[in-house]
Design a protein around this motif. Structure first.
Motif, PDB file in Angstrom:
ATOM      1  N   PRO A  14      14.296 -46.499  -9.710  1.00 48.91           N
ATOM      2  CA  PRO A  14      13.438 -47.268 -10.600  1.00 48.91           C
ATOM      3  C   PRO A  14      13.006 -48.649 -10.098  1.00 48.91           C
ATOM      4  N   HIS A  15      13.558 -49.135  -9.015  1.00 48.77           N
ATOM      5  CA  HIS A  15      13.235 -50.475  -8.542  1.00 48.77           C
ATOM      6  C   HIS A  15      12.119 -50.439  -7.504  1.00 48.77           C
ATOM      7  N   PRO A  16      11.417 -51.563  -7.307  1.00 49.87           N
ATOM      8  CA  PRO A  16      10.408 -51.610  -6.244  1.00 49.87           C
ATOM      9  C   PRO A  16      11.065 -51.304  -4.899  1.00 49.87           C
ATOM     10  N   LYS A  17      10.290 -50.701  -4.009  1.00 48.31           N
ATOM     11  CA  LYS A  17      10.846 -50.364  -2.709  1.00 48.31           C
ATOM     12  C   LYS A  17       9.769 -50.439  -1.639  1.00 48.31           C
ATOM     13  N   VAL A  18      10.211 -50.670  -0.429  1.00 49.58           N
ATOM     14  CA  VAL A  18       9.326 -50.682   0.730  1.00 49.58           C
ATOM     15  C   VAL A  18       9.811 -49.564   1.639  1.00 49.58           C
ATOM     16  N   VAL A  19       8.938 -48.656   1.993  1.00 46.58           N
ATOM     17  CA  VAL A  19       9.315 -47.557   2.873  1.00 46.58           C
ATOM     18  C   VAL A  19       8.315 -47.477   4.025  1.00 46.58           C
ATOM     19  N   PHE A  20       8.696 -46.806   5.095  1.00 43.95           N
ATOM     20  CA  PHE A  20       7.779 -46.600   6.194  1.00 43.95           C
ATOM     21  C   PHE A  20       7.733 -45.124   6.524  1.00 43.95           C
ATOM     22  N   ASP A  21       6.854 -44.747   7.404  1.00 45.81           N
ATOM     23  CA  ASP A  21       6.660 -43.350   7.756  1.00 45.81           C
ATOM     24  C   ASP A  21       7.791 -42.911   8.684  1.00 45.81           C
ATOM     25  N   ASN A  22       8.805 -42.301   8.121  1.00 49.14           N
ATOM     26  CA  ASN A  22       9.983 -41.910   8.874  1.00 49.14           C
ATOM     27  C   ASN A  22       9.681 -40.831   9.908  1.00 49.14           C
ATOM     28  N   TRP A  23       8.786 -39.900   9.584  1.00 49.83           N
ATOM     29  CA  TRP A  23       8.409 -38.870  10.558  1.00 49.83           C
ATOM     30  C   TRP A  23       7.758 -39.522  11.771  1.00 49.83           C
ATOM     31  N   ARG A  24       6.800 -40.394  11.523  1.00 47.90           N
ATOM     32  CA  ARG A  24       6.076 -41.038  12.628  1.00 47.90           C
ATOM     33  C   ARG A  24       7.013 -41.907  13.470  1.00 47.90           C
ATOM     34  N   ALA A  25       7.934 -42.606  12.842  1.00 48.59           N
ATOM     35  CA  ALA A  25       8.868 -43.463  13.582  1.00 48.59           C
ATOM     36  C   ALA A  25       9.755 -42.627  14.509  1.00 48.59           C
ATOM     37  N   ALA A  26      10.311 -41.539  14.007  1.00 50.61           N
ATOM     38  CA  ALA A  26      11.166 -40.681  14.832  1.00 50.61           C
ATOM     39  C   ALA A  26      10.360 -39.987  15.925  1.00 50.61           C
ATOM     40  N   HIS A  27       9.159 -39.547  15.587  1.00 51.21           N
ATOM     41  CA  HIS A  27       8.300 -38.882  16.578  1.00 51.21           C
ATOM     42  C   HIS A  27       7.928 -39.862  17.689  1.00 51.21           C
ATOM     43  N   ALA A  28       7.543 -41.067  17.334  1.00 50.57           N
ATOM     44  CA  ALA A  28       7.143 -42.064  18.323  1.00 50.57           C
ATOM     45  C   ALA A  28       8.307 -42.440  19.239  1.00 50.57           C
ATOM     46  N   LEU A  29       9.479 -42.644  18.668  1.00 48.83           N
ATOM     47  CA  LEU A  29      10.629 -43.016  19.475  1.00 48.83           C
ATOM     48  C   LEU A  29      11.028 -41.888  20.411  1.00 48.83           C
ATOM     49  N   THR A  30      11.062 -40.667  19.915  1.00 46.60           N
ATOM     50  CA  THR A  30      11.425 -39.529  20.748  1.00 46.60           C
ATOM     51  C   THR A  30      10.393 -39.324  21.857  1.00 46.60           C
TER      52      THR A  30
END
Length: 73
Positions: A14-30
């Motif tokens: 229920p609280h505000p949240k900041v998220v990022f694109d987890n798929w893109r982050a893992a794909h880019a790092l790999t």
């Protein structure tokens, strides 16, 4: 006091949240690691994927990058 979660939150929290694109982050790092000659890349995970909503897309991004590079996992 405002509470904002960054990344580690379950859907519907229920609280505000900041998220990022987890798929893109893992794909880019790999992909970055593969481009530098690495072929054996480990992904450390929790025993329960449901523990964190971020885990499933990260694993998918990791696996997709390996697949794109023609590396079996």
């Amino acid at each position: 006091v405002p509470l904002v979660l960054v990344d580690l939150c379950l859907p519907g929290y229920p609280h505000p949240k900041v998220v990022f694109d987890n798929w893109r982050a893992a794909h880019a790092l790999t992909t970055w690691l593969v481009e530098r000659g690495h072929r054996r890349i480990a992904f450390l995970s929790y025993s329960e994927r449901r523990a964190h909503a971020t885990l499933a897309p990260r694993i998918d991004g990791y696996r997709d990058a390996l697949y794109d590079a023609g590396i079996d996992y």
